[in-house]
Design an enzyme around this catalytic site. Sequence first.
Site, short mmCIF file in Angstrom:
data_model
loop_
_atom_site.label_atom_id
_atom_site.label_comp_id
_atom_site.label_asym_id
_atom_site.label_seq_id
_atom_site.Cartn_x
_atom_site.Cartn_y
_atom_site.Cartn_z
N TRP A 29 0.83 -1.22 0.00
CA TRP A 29 0.00 0.00 0.00
C TRP A 29 0.86 1.26 0.00
CZ3 TRP A 29 -4.29 -0.42 -2.19
CH2 TRP A 29 -5.07 -1.57 -2.05
N ASP B 201 -2.25 6.65 6.07
CA ASP B 201 -3.28 5.80 5.48
C ASP B 201 -3.71 4.79 6.54
OD1 ASP B 201 -4.82 3.96 4.19
OD2 ASP B 201 -3.38 3.50 2.60
N LYS C 32 -12.88 -1.72 5.78
CA LYS C 32 -12.24 -2.61 6.73
C LYS C 32 -12.84 -2.43 8.14
CE LYS C 32 -9.08 -2.86 3.28
NZ LYS C 32 -8.24 -2.02 2.44
C1 PLP Z 1 -7.67 -1.49 1.36
C2 PLP Z 1 -6.60 -0.47 1.45
C3 PLP Z 1 -6.46 0.55 0.50
C4 PLP Z 1 -7.33 0.65 -0.73
O1 PLP Z 1 -8.61 0.99 -0.44
P1 PLP Z 1 -9.65 1.24 -1.62
O2 PLP Z 1 -10.84 1.75 -0.86
O3 PLP Z 1 -9.88 -0.06 -2.29
O4 PLP Z 1 -9.08 2.24 -2.53
C5 PLP Z 1 -5.45 1.49 0.68
N1 PLP Z 1 -4.62 1.42 1.74
C6 PLP Z 1 -4.71 0.44 2.65
C7 PLP Z 1 -3.77 0.42 3.81
C8 PLP Z 1 -5.70 -0.54 2.54
O5 PLP Z 1 -5.80 -1.51 3.46
#
Ligand code: PLP
Length: 360
Positions: free
Chosen positions: A102, A172, A196
């Site tokens: 990521w 993030d 999540k």
């Molecule tokens: C799932 C995830 C993403 C991507 O999320 P989307 O909503 O599919 O764009 C980005 N960063 C992390 C750490 C993630 O777990």
Amino acid sequence: MSRAYNFCAGPATLPETVLTQAREEMLDWRGSGMSVMEMSHRSDEFVEIAETAERDLRELAGVSDDYAVLFMQGGASSQFAAIPLNLLGEKGSADYVNTGIWSKKAIAEASRYAQVNVVASSAEQNFTTVPDPASWSINPDAAYLHYTPNETIGGVEFDFVPDSDKVPLVADLSSTILSRPLDVSRFGLIYAGAQKNIGPSGLVVVMVRKDLLGKARAETPTMMNYQVIADNGSMYNTPATYSWYLAGLVFKWLKEQGGVAAMGEINQRKASKLYDFIDGNDFYANPVVPRFRSWMNVPFTLADEALNGAFLEGAEARGLLNLKGHRSVGGMRASIYNAMPEAGVDALIDYMATFARERG
Ligand SMILES: *Cc1c(COP(=O)(O)O)cnc(C)c1O
């Protein structure tokens, strides 16, 4: 009806009581005569839903009035572009820490707009650890410092908040938001895709310190401009109303559980149990440096990879779903977010023990 234990990394399991409430309110939200899905986003009813969700989120995460809370769309990935576009300002460069897949995606997208400085990387350790912050070469002139507190695929989680001095810290938090206490005041910006720990996919929550607003580059798409979204209460266009409503139900549920501190204790217990079992069993292994093992995503391998298929099949038969690891790393991964009950982790460990005994 039977609900399985769903260990999917995202979209992930939601609290059953939240889904039940959504079902009960589906056709007629509290006497309004309609579903939340069918409401005008300008209606008194929806504005109340939206404001309540924001208030509850602020309370749960401890977000002060110095921050704008935005309910945006396009998932966390759209923020990979929105962040440089909004925050670079006069500065041309931004610092990034690379701890896995990521991080790399965030770096690749930011590189289209900014001079990206990778200040630290755990690539040489195959992304099984967090680089020692003493070794980071942070640029005091960077527009911001970006990192990924929980690498969802590698299962690596920071157990500290880096010190970025005067440079705004950007995180993030997609796969760890609201899973344990966090001092939001340390950050310039936090963002998290909802699927999540918050609710349905597509929605992305952004918390941004207000002094960082208003610096977007001229070419920033209006829908990505934090100032515009903040000025319009996240309703510059039609927001993801139903996702916002569901997020609000999840926030209420979290408050009922005792909030983020209580979740942190439960999550630590769930994760420790699983890691202790893995470490104590010759048949399973996790490659991450123990201090940085994620409380949310637990990757593990079987001693004999040829048994992966049989392991997954047996798990499915017991109602333990989506344990297959990410295609880039293989093996298994159990995502055990807030909504995964401790009983689900117990059932997984029980199955893993049986499988190792019978097939290992
Ligand atoms: C799932 C995830 C993403 C991507 O999320 P989307 O909503 O599919 O764009 C980005 N960063 C992390 C750490 C993630 O777990």
